[in-house]
Design a protein around this motif. Structure first.
Motif, PDB file in Angstrom:
ATOM      1  N   GLY A   1      30.748  32.628 -10.170  1.00 39.88           N
ATOM      2  CA  GLY A   1      32.036  33.232  -9.869  1.00 39.88           C
ATOM      3  C   GLY A   1      31.873  34.374  -8.895  1.00 39.88           C
ATOM      4  O   GLY A   1      30.777  34.638  -8.397  1.00 39.88           O
ATOM      5  N   ALA A   2      32.978  35.057  -8.620  1.00 40.63           N
ATOM      6  CA  ALA A   2      32.954  36.198  -7.713  1.00 40.63           C
ATOM      7  C   ALA A   2      33.968  37.228  -8.181  1.00 40.63           C
ATOM      8  O   ALA A   2      34.982  36.894  -8.803  1.00 40.63           O
ATOM      9  CB  ALA A   2      33.260  35.755  -6.285  1.00 40.63           C
ATOM     10  N   ASP A   3      33.678  38.475  -7.868  1.00 40.92           N
ATOM     11  CA  ASP A   3      34.590  39.582  -8.171  1.00 40.92           C
ATOM     12  C   ASP A   3      34.576  40.507  -6.966  1.00 40.92           C
ATOM     13  O   ASP A   3      33.656  41.313  -6.803  1.00 40.92           O
ATOM     14  CB  ASP A   3      34.121  40.306  -9.430  1.00 40.92           C
ATOM     15  CG  ASP A   3      35.055  41.456  -9.823  1.00 40.92           C
ATOM     16  OD1 ASP A   3      36.126  41.589  -9.205  1.00 40.92           O
ATOM     17  OD2 ASP A   3      34.683  42.218 -10.740  1.00 40.92           O
ATOM     18  N   GLY A   4      35.557  40.329  -6.089  1.00 38.54           N
ATOM     19  CA  GLY A   4      35.555  41.096  -4.843  1.00 38.54           C
ATOM     20  C   GLY A   4      34.388  40.670  -3.975  1.00 38.54           C
ATOM     21  O   GLY A   4      34.226  39.483  -3.661  1.00 38.54           O
ATOM     22  N   ALA A   5      33.528  41.623  -3.608  1.00 38.41           N
ATOM     23  CA  ALA A   5      32.368  41.318  -2.769  1.00 38.41           C
ATOM     24  C   ALA A   5      31.133  40.984  -3.602  1.00 38.41           C
ATOM     25  O   ALA A   5      30.058  40.750  -3.036  1.00 38.41           O
ATOM     26  CB  ALA A   5      32.066  42.501  -1.850  1.00 38.41           C
ATOM     27  N   GLU A   6      31.283  40.946  -4.922  1.00 33.94           N
ATOM     28  CA  GLU A   6      30.151  40.644  -5.794  1.00 33.94           C
ATOM     29  C   GLU A   6      30.158  39.177  -6.214  1.00 33.94           C
ATOM     30  O   GLU A   6      31.215  38.628  -6.545  1.00 33.94           O
ATOM     31  CB  GLU A   6      30.179  41.522  -7.041  1.00 33.94           C
ATOM     32  CG  GLU A   6      29.914  42.985  -6.771  1.00 33.94           C
ATOM     33  CD  GLU A   6      29.829  43.798  -8.059  1.00 33.94           C
ATOM     34  OE1 GLU A   6      29.085  44.784  -8.080  1.00 33.94           O
ATOM     35  OE2 GLU A   6      30.516  43.414  -9.037  1.00 33.94           O
ATOM     36  N   LEU A   7      28.973  38.582  -6.231  1.00 35.31           N
ATOM     37  CA  LEU A   7      28.813  37.243  -6.794  1.00 35.31           C
ATOM     38  C   LEU A   7      28.236  37.372  -8.192  1.00 35.31           C
ATOM     39  O   LEU A   7      27.436  38.269  -8.480  1.00 35.31           O
ATOM     40  CB  LEU A   7      27.879  36.396  -5.921  1.00 35.31           C
ATOM     41  CG  LEU A   7      28.393  35.967  -4.551  1.00 35.31           C
ATOM     42  CD1 LEU A   7      27.399  35.019  -3.890  1.00 35.31           C
ATOM     43  CD2 LEU A   7      29.770  35.309  -4.640  1.00 35.31           C
ATOM     44  N   LEU A   8      28.624  36.448  -9.059  1.00 37.58           N
ATOM     45  CA  LEU A   8      28.140  36.424 -10.433  1.00 37.58           C
ATOM     46  C   LEU A   8      27.151  35.269 -10.564  1.00 37.58           C
ATOM     47  O   LEU A   8      27.497  34.110 -10.301  1.00 37.58           O
ATOM     48  CB  LEU A   8      29.307  36.237 -11.401  1.00 37.58           C
ATOM     49  CG  LEU A   8      30.539  37.128 -11.164  1.00 37.58           C
ATOM     50  CD1 LEU A   8      31.629  36.808 -12.188  1.00 37.58           C
ATOM     51  CD2 LEU A   8      30.164  38.595 -11.217  1.00 37.58           C
ATOM     52  N   TRP A   9      25.919  35.590 -10.963  1.00 38.40           N
ATOM     53  CA  TRP A   9      24.890  34.569 -11.092  1.00 38.40           C
ATOM     54  C   TRP A   9      24.793  34.097 -12.538  1.00 38.40           C
ATOM     55  O   TRP A   9      25.276  34.769 -13.464  1.00 38.40           O
ATOM     56  CB  TRP A   9      23.540  35.096 -10.604  1.00 38.40           C
ATOM     57  CG  TRP A   9      23.558  35.481  -9.149  1.00 38.40           C
ATOM     58  CD1 TRP A   9      23.639  36.730  -8.633  1.00 38.40           C
ATOM     59  CD2 TRP A   9      23.515  34.593  -8.035  1.00 38.40           C
ATOM     60  NE1 TRP A   9      23.639  36.691  -7.250  1.00 38.40           N
ATOM     61  CE2 TRP A   9      23.564  35.385  -6.854  1.00 38.40           C
ATOM     62  CE3 TRP A   9      23.448  33.206  -7.900  1.00 38.40           C
ATOM     63  CZ2 TRP A   9      23.541  34.844  -5.576  1.00 38.40           C
ATOM     64  CZ3 TRP A   9      23.420  32.656  -6.621  1.00 38.40           C
ATOM     65  CH2 TRP A   9      23.462  33.461  -5.480  1.00 38.40           C
TER      66      TRP A   9
END
Length: 353
Positions: free
Chosen positions: A258-266
């Motif tokens: 997933g993603a949250d703004g400019a962050e990716l979730l691994w």
């Protein structure tokens, strides 16, 4: 109105090979090119691209790929020059800046509408416009929420704009691995894939893989009719890319969740800020001009055909599709065989009118 024998839509390797095959059957093709030059999508590929097949296996019918070193892997610009010279030597009418916007069929005649409003009519049509104009952008988790830069490999040219940035390349094919490895020389890059990357050796027993594909007949075997969809193919590697992945340049991870703004979730729960995502996720057939031709395309825009001949539209054919007939259908080395088969069948169709 005077009807053209066969209109070929597209001036890349598929369109030029088709024009060559039609001329050999004494038909008079007219090649329509949307841009101001032939060579198809090759001029717009990324700067470092080289063929995955040696020069000796990378020719269209009638004109060998030039150069003394037949075992080199030609650069993109060499391919552009070769296709341009090939077109110059064809005794075919080639019209540039002629983008086809719609194709219709009535009373066994095709009507083609061009951008600007002009119209042409033809007894047969070959769609040879490739796939580069329709990049595949899969619905990956979080992409809609990602606020960093996102581009497809179709828009990638060089590593220069990415220096000093954190980049994730999505994909496991040749282009994905090649782009990620190139970027990894100057920036931190992750290659994100659903499964581990699979490689095939570029050279086997001292010979390029294409020597063995040709010698065994596998390259031209008509396997396309047996496949409901093109299979995933391993990346070709002479050892460089496996070595690069082994030392983490680029590193390889399972696809982000997933993603949250400019962050990716691994998948392990880690959150990481990423500057850019490059989608090296392939292409779909680029055939928008057939959207209103009944029976030409399915609901997803894919052509209905058997080995390149439209199943529900007499006189319509496709050249350059992946696995249209064989492993090499959408390559320089193989498209000529498909084009020859299509030209033969179209000649028979026109003779029976």
């Amino acid at each position: 109105m005077k009807h053209i024998d066969v209109t070929v839509i597209g001036g890349g390797q598929s369109g030029l090979a088709t024009a060559h095959a039609l001329l050999h059957r004494r038909l008079r093709p007219v090649v329509l090119v949307a841009s101001d030059r032939v060579a198809g999508s090759w001029p717009r590929y990324y700067d470092s691209l080289t063929l995955f097949s040696p020069a000796r296996y990378s020719s269209l019918p009638g004109i060998p790929f030039p150069g003394a070193d037949r075992d080199r892997y030609p650069h993109r610009d060499e391919v552009v020059a070769y296709l341009t010279a090939y077109a110059d030597r064809l005794n075919a009418e080639i019209r540039t800046d002629c983008r086809v916007t719609a194709v219709r069929r009535a009373d066994d005649v095709f009507s083609l509408k061009l951008q600007g409003g002009d119209r042409l009519s033809a007894w047969a049509v070959v769609a040879a416009s490739g796939t580069f104009g329709r990049p595949h952008r899969p619905a990956l988790p979080g992409l809609e929420e990602f606020t960093g830069q996102m581009l497809h490999a179709a828009d990638y040219r060089t590593p220069a704009p990415f220096v000093g940035r954190r980049v994730v390349v999505v994909g496991a094919g040749n282009s994905a691995v090649q782009i990620a490895a190139e970027l990894a020389k100057t920036v931190r890059v992750t290659l994100a894939t659903r499964r581990p990357v699979k490689f095939a050796a570029q050279r086997v027993l001292g010979r390029d893989l294409h020597f063995w594909l040709t010698r065994t007949g596998l390259d031209s075997a008509p396997l396309g009719r047996l496949l409901p969809r093109p299979p995933a193919q391993p990346g070709l590697d002479d050892g460089r890319y496996r070595a690069a992945l082994a030392v983490g340049r680029p590193d390889r991870r399972p696809l982000f969740t997933g993603a949250d703004g400019a962050e990716l979730l691994w998948s392990g729960g880690e959150r990481e800020e990423v500057d850019a995502i490059v989608l090296a996720t392939g292409y779909h057939p680029d055939l928008p001009y057939l959207a209103r031709l009944d029976g030409a395309l399915d609901a997803e825009g894919n052509p209905g055909h058997r080995e390149g001949l439209a199943t529900d539209v007499p006189g319509l054919a496709f050249v350059g599709l992946e696995w249209q007939r064989s492993l090499s259908s959408n390559s320089l080395r193989g498209v000529g065989r498909d084009a020859d088969g299509i030209a033969r069948r179209l000649a028979a169709h026109l003779a029976s009118r």
